[in-house]
Design an enzyme around this catalytic site. Structure first.
Site, PDB file in Angstrom:
ATOM      1  N   HIS A 161      -6.563   2.058   0.961  1.00  0.00           N
ATOM      2  CA  HIS A 161      -7.019   1.735   2.320  1.00  0.00           C
ATOM      3  C   HIS A 161      -5.986   2.343   3.277  1.00  0.00           C
ATOM      4  CE1 HIS A 161      -8.191  -1.781  -0.155  1.00  0.00           C
ATOM      5  NE2 HIS A 161      -9.227  -1.944   0.646  1.00  0.00           N
ATOM      6  N   ASP A 185      -2.783   0.462   3.523  1.00  0.00           N
ATOM      7  CA  ASP A 185      -1.912   0.437   2.335  1.00  0.00           C
ATOM      8  C   ASP A 185      -0.844   1.521   2.434  1.00  0.00           C
ATOM      9  OD1 ASP A 185      -3.858  -1.313   1.382  1.00  0.00           O
ATOM     10  OD2 ASP A 185      -4.826   0.223   0.151  1.00  0.00           O
TER      11      ASP A 185
END
Ligand code: XLS
Ligand code: NI
Ligand code: NI
Length: 437
Positions: free
Chosen positions: A99, A102
């Protein structure tokens, strides 16, 4: 800088080996049904579980302190990039997935967040080129930040919707920059808690509008990744809109989106929906919608998305059986959307967990290949439906039957004879195959 100094490249040592840091079943170059295991399985490491998770749960603080945790902010993100490529190399996985949040810290503004992303994406691109590793998929996190309290594509607040659109636009640009094979939409908070305050029809219309915009933008910038929707029935909202394969396919069909998407199916989401993983895969496959897999497993004694590493051989075998029969994962892969338990806090556990998952899938692949090669179930299934090969059954299949012709046949066909489905025998046969490979 190295983050896993004590661990070397994980090698295939075969079934006799007692080395915990070796593969017993996953031999990347072994050919199974005409393709190598590596080509069939296309393993991916999930960034969020491997490099961001720290063992917190609703009752306790972090238990995991990794090598990169001695840094802060962007420096920690940069350290994670290095750790990611070291890990991919040592575990021997060709892909990773992430993501946006992240890989880089969110800034105070959209501009700042995008700037942070640019720094890290440049690093990832460089490392991809050096290592030959690839991005299986990326996505954007439109569920953690408090702005998404009422959803993103299904929010009641148009300002939030606009922000989500902007974040998604950047996500597509990042995917293009890194040559992502797929782009995933998981409806984090696209659902509702209470119908009394919810305009369900309107929310779904808006979600479809966002998807149409994403298709248009991907086309505009020449981003040709396969778009995937990842169904999940609940968590974080009580009622997630993309409940399961069937619900998601119906949604895509209604809004003219079906041709632009496939599904990213997750084992633990299937069981939360009251299905098996193989049910979800079959449902996708018969609708031409099988895209990719998020591999993990839940715990039937716990009712939530525990994201454990997959070690249930019955499930990995039946999963690979469905995948092989559907013609394989093509652009998809087996992404370990799975995390080590809170008590498994040593860096080595990250390796042991991935080895367990990869070996379990390789084992499942071998067993599934045997089921297919020896037509162990196919013959039984074919025989079970054989009454549709001739006579009145063949008329039905050929579209030649009517209610009147069925009536004429039924009136003279007496008695009707049924045969046993023999599922108990088949379940034992499944065990025999799993333990024979
Ligand atoms: C959460 C989902 C999530 C997606 C990516 O349950 O599995 O991790 O895979 O947003
Ligand atoms: Ni997932
Ligand atoms: Ni999940």
């Amino acid at each position: 800088m190295t983050y896993f100094a004590n661990i070397g490249k994980i090698q295939f040592e075969g079934k006799g080996s007692d080395n915990p840091l070796a593969f017993k079943h996953y031999d990347p170059k072994q050919v199974v049904l005409g393709k190598t295991m590596e080509e069939h399985l296309r393993f991916a490491v999930a960034y969020w579980h491997t490099f961001n998770a720290n063992g917190t749960d609703p009752f306790g603080n972090a238990t995991m302190f990794r090598g990169w945790d001695k840094f802060d902010g962007l420096d920690r993100s940069k350290a994670r990039v290095e750790a990611n490529f070291e890990f991919l190399d040592k575990i021997g996985a060709p892909f990773y997935a992430f993501h946006d949040v992240d890989i880089a810290p969110e800034g105070a503004t959209l501009q700042e967040s995008n700037k942070n992303l640019d720094v890290i994406v440049a690093m990832l691109k460089d490392q991809q080129q050096q290592s030959g590793k690839k991005l299986l998929w990326n996505t954007v996190n439109m569920f953690s930040n408090p702005r998404y309290v009422h959803g993103a594509g299904t929010t009641c607040n148009a300002d939030v919707y606009a922000y989500a659109g902007a974040q998604l636009k950047k996500g597509l640009e990042v995917g293009k920059e890194l040559g992502a094979e797929n782009y995933v939409f998981w409806g984090g908070r696209e659902g509702y808690e209470n119908l009394l305050n919810t305009d369900m029809g309107f929310e779904l219309d808006n979600l479809a509008r966002l998807y149409h915009m994403a298709i248009a933008y991907a086309k505009e910038i020449g981003f040709d990744a396969q778009f995937l929707i990842e169904p999940k029935p609940k968590e974080p909202t009580k009622h997630q809109y993309d409940f399961d394969s069937a619900t998601t396919i119906a949604f895509l069909q209604k809004y003219g989106l079906k041709d632009y998407f496939k599904l990213n199916l997750e084992a633990n989401h299937a069981t939360l929906a009251g299905h098996t993983f193989e049910h979800e895969i079959r449902t996708a496959a018969i609708n031409g919608m099988l895209g990719s897999l998020d591999a993990n497993q839940g715990d039937l004694l716990l009712g939530w998305d525990t994201d454990e590493f997959p070690t249930d051989l019955y499930s990995t075998t039946l999963t690979m059986f469905e995948v092989l029969k559907a013609g394989g994962l093509t652009r998809g892969g087996v992404n370990f959307d799975a995390k080590v338990r809170r008590g498994s806090f040593e860096a080595e556990d990250l390796f042991l967990a991935h080895i367990a998952g990869m070996d379990s899938f390789a084992w499942g692949l071998k067993a599934a290949a045997k089921l297919i090669e020896e037509r162990i179930f196919d013959n039984i299934v074919e025989d079970r439906y054989s009454s549709f090969k001739t006579g009145i059954g063949a008329d039905v299949v050929a579209g030649k039957a009517s209610l009147a012709s069925l009536e004429a046949y039924a009136m003279q066909n007496n008695p009707i004879v049924n045969k046993s489905g023999k599922q108990e025998r088949m379940r034992l046969m499944l065990s025999e195959v799993i333990f024979s490979v």
